[in-house]
Scaffold this active site. Structure first.
Site, PDB file in Angstrom:
ATOM      1  CG  LEU A 108      -2.142   0.876   1.225  1.00  0.00           C
ATOM      2  CD1 LEU A 108      -2.962   0.682  -0.037  1.00  0.00           C
ATOM      3  CD2 LEU A 108      -3.000   0.582   2.445  1.00  0.00           C
ATOM      4  CG  HIS A 109       3.523   1.863  -3.372  1.00  0.00           C
ATOM      5  ND1 HIS A 109       4.114   2.550  -4.387  1.00  0.00           N
ATOM      6  CD2 HIS A 109       2.758   0.919  -3.944  1.00  0.00           C
ATOM      7  CE1 HIS A 109       3.710   2.014  -5.541  1.00  0.00           C
ATOM      8  NE2 HIS A 109       2.909   1.040  -5.295  1.00  0.00           N
ATOM      9  CG  MET A 110       4.176   7.498  -1.967  1.00  0.00           C
ATOM     10  SD  MET A 110       3.483   8.694  -0.826  1.00  0.00           S
ATOM     11  CE  MET A 110       3.899  10.235  -1.627  1.00  0.00           C
TER      12      MET A 110
END
Lengths: 605, 88
Positions: free
Chosen positions: B14-16
């Site tokens: 769940l990155h940028m």
């Protein structure tokens, strides 16, 4: 009958109004580097941006909030534009980051926290922005995953964009100090202090920090006054305010009134005069009046400091810190960079001993190559010799460079933070294997290089009789010895007052160390902050220490103190001090003795 | 209140950019939307909240929505997770 105020008191009042500045603010911190500086402040936020930490009046809050909301809009637009340009040039993978940054900017939590700070706490918009974003950047930096730690940079990017939108001008960084100024900040990282333009920084003053921190060490290296641990005051000062820093008493005056200013102009002049007198001692030996010689060595951080060492009459370099090679750089230093730095100091010191200490950093400061899990207790963690032994490849680079440079002068090698005999043996084993490699390559290594260790962990003192056969010398690092003996983190403001190098427990460990080394004919030097204080220096001489390593700038004062006393007087001081029960008693007793024996120096402070 | 379990399937976690898409999607609904990981709850409209979950690939999260259009929101958000945020 009514009594009217008499005329003279009125005159007095007017006189007062004319000469005192009602805005003058006097603050007390910890004096860590002597001197007096008068100049304009330049205020840096902890991230390196210049932030006016000011408060507004309640009637202005709505307007201030609207000003921020408008700036958020402009910043959002700016990020969108940056994203579009980046996408056009580099593709959407990279450009998409700015779209994500826009979400950070619009985050409802961020927004409501800023609103709260402005409307309820009366923060100016810039101050609110820097508070909230700094908080999240710090939280991300502390996060255990490297992914989150990297997000701190995004948070800072957004903060910077928003600040630029608010102020309409690019944010300032520490490297770009426009004119001679006094640097005022919450705290400074070692990298930041190392990147200072030494021509332009007149003095340093920080809200946080303690006597043994990097700001203190760097300030003394630069020979500029510094006061740390002042507590929160940045909201009372802005860039351009006049400030006086008294590095003797740890006082700070913001917007000083005329009498204070004049007093300090006189003090500055007097100090310069005493400095000239002391510098006349340069070529005289550091001997007690009955002829006992004490070696005065210099602590050095940067290779360029050798000139100061020689100018102050140092007998050698008692501690060459090598951390500057690692700090403030993106990459790990190459063997050649190490070699150049060591060779220069060895050569400049012209045959005087130079004690090179191998890497003494915590893993937290070495983030350049590998992501390292954050530690709960960095001071008890993977640092210093432990880090070197864990990364033999890195350690070998440094040791190779030292050994290659050794023939340029009188080279001693010292391992920091040695706790167990195993550690010392492993370090020495690596040293020997590197030396063998170099010999095979045909590089000449002097046969008589002295190898020793820092004594800064109580365990090493307790076991010193077992170490002693295998070492050539010891150097007592009183900063860490104090920290590890008293279980006090010296950079933690809340307990910094417990950090006292003159604590009787520390004195006993120093005494015990000296007893063991002198019995075996090995030399003991003291290289911590303690040696910089003339009263403590006399105590150490009385305890039998004959070699002190100190900031080059304090050598003349210590020499003056030693030349003013007899060995008998020092021994009497030590006898009494070692029988006292508390740090406070020791400190008061020592200051009292100094005032009696060498009043000139006390007056100077 | 509607609850559903979702799994972070895309390799980068769940990155940028996935978080960006979640925030944009959630902003289109009136209901309260939350994601929970091991007791830690994040508002689906808060970028910082989502990032702080620090959810790598394979993490199971509890998706919760409460409000008039909660069922639609749950559908849309879980589709995003299933499609790996259209982010291959």
């Amino acid at each position: 009958m009514r009594i009217w105020p008499s005329r003279p008191s009125r005159v007095f009042l007017i006189h007062n109004l004319m000469t005192t500045n009602p805005r003058m603010l006097e603050l007390q911190g910890i004096a860590v580097s002597p001197g007096v500086a008068i100049g304009k402040a330049i205020v840096f936020d902890r991230e390196g941006y210049s932030i006016a930490r000011c408060l507004i009046s309640r009637s202005e809050t709505q307007k201030e909030w609207e000003r921020l909301v408008e700036a958020v809009g402009r910043a959002h637009h700016a990020l969108g534009l940056r994203g579009k340009q980046t996408t056009d040039t580099w593709g959407s993978d990279l450009g998409g980051i700015f779209s994500a940054q826009q979400q950070l900017l619009l985050d409802p939590h961020v927004r409501s926290e800023m609103e709260h700070l402005i409307k309820d706490n009366l923060y100016a918009a810039e101050y609110a922005v820097s508070e909230v974003f700094a908080k999240y950047a710090a939280a991300f930096r502390k996060a255990s995953s490297s992914f989150l730690a990297e997000r701190a940079a995004d948070v800072r990017d957004v903060e910077q964009t928003l600040l630029e939108a608010l102020t309409g001008k690019p944010t300032q960084t520490l490297k770009e100090i426009p004119h001679e100024a006094i640097v005022v900040s919450h705290d400074l990282t070692p990298g930041e202090t190392a990147s200072f333009d030494t021509e332009k920084v007149l003095a340093i003053c920080t809200e946080a920090g303690g006597p043994g921190g990097h700001t203190a060490i760097v300030a003394r290296g630069m020979e500029i006054p510094a006061v740390v641990g002042v507590g929160n005051f940045l909201h009372n000062i802005r860039s351009g305010d006049e400030v006086i820093i008294d590095g003797h008493l740890g006082r700070i005056f913001v917007s000083p009134d005329l009498p204070t200013r004049e007093r300090y102009l006189k003090r500055r002049l007097a100090r310069e005069t005493i400095f000239t007198e002391l510098s006349e001692l340069k070529d005289l030996p550091a001997e007690t009046s009955d002829g006992v010689h004490v070696e005065l060595m210099a602590n050095v951080e940067f290779p360029t400091e050798t000139q100061t060492c020689l100018a102050r009459g140092a007998d050698g370099v008692g501690l060459y810190r090598t951390e500057f090679l690692y700090l403030g750089h993106e990459k790990e230093p190459t063997e050649e960079e190490h070699y150049q730095a060591y060779q220069q100091v060895l050569r400049d010191m012209q045959g005087r001993p130079v004690v090179i200490r191998t890497l003494d950093l915590g893993a937290d400061k070495m983030g350049m190559t590998r992501p390292i899990e954050p530690e709960n207790n960095p001071f008890l963690g993977l640092r210093s010799i432990r880090l070197s032994l864990r990364n033999p490849a890195l350690f070998r680079v440094q040791v190779r460079a030292i050994l290659r440079a050794a023939s340029s002068g009188n080279c001693w090698i010292m391992f920091p933070m040695v706790t167990t005999l195993d550690e010392y043996r492993s370090a020495k084993f690596l040293l020997r294997s590197v030396a063998d490699d170099l010999t095979c390559e045909g590089i000449r290594i002097p046969a008589n290089i002295k190898v020793g260790m820092m004594v800064e962990v109580p365990a090493a003192v307790l076991m010193l009789d077992r170490f002693i056969e295998e070492i050539d010398f010891v150097s007592i690092g009183t900063n860490d010895l104090t920290q590890y003996t008293l279980a006090v983190d010296r950079s933690n403001d809340s307990v910094a007052d417990l950090y006292q190098a003159c604590d009787p427990a520390v004195l006993r460990l120093i005494k015990q160390t000296h007893e063991i080394t002198s019995k075996h004919g090995k030399s003991t030097s003291v290289c911590g902050e303690m040696s910089n204080n003339p009263a403590y220096a006399l105590l150490l001489v009385g305890m039998g220490i004959r070699s002190l390593s100190l900031a080059p700038s304090t050598i003349p004062v210590i020499k003056k103190a030693i030349r003013s006393v007899t060995l008998g007087q020092c021994e009497a001081i030590a006898w009494r001090a070692l029988r006292l029960g508390t740090a406070r008693e020791v400190d008061a007793f020592l200051m009292n003795q100094l005032a009696g024996l060498v009043p000139e120096i006390v007056l100077q402070a | 209140m509607i609850t559903r379990l979702v799994t972070v399937q895309n390799p980068e976690g769940l990155h940028m950019r996935p978080a960006d898409k979640l925030v944009r999607a959630a902003s289109g609904y009136q209901c309260q939307i939350e994601l929970e990981r091991c007791g830690q709850v994040a508002d689906c409209r808060s970028m910082i909240g989502l990032l702080t979950l620090g959810a790598p690939q394979g993490t199971q999260l509890t998706l919760r929505a409460q409000g008039p259009d909660a069922d639609l929101a749950i559908e849309a958000i879980s589709r995003l997770f299933d499609s790996q945020f259209d982010d291959h």
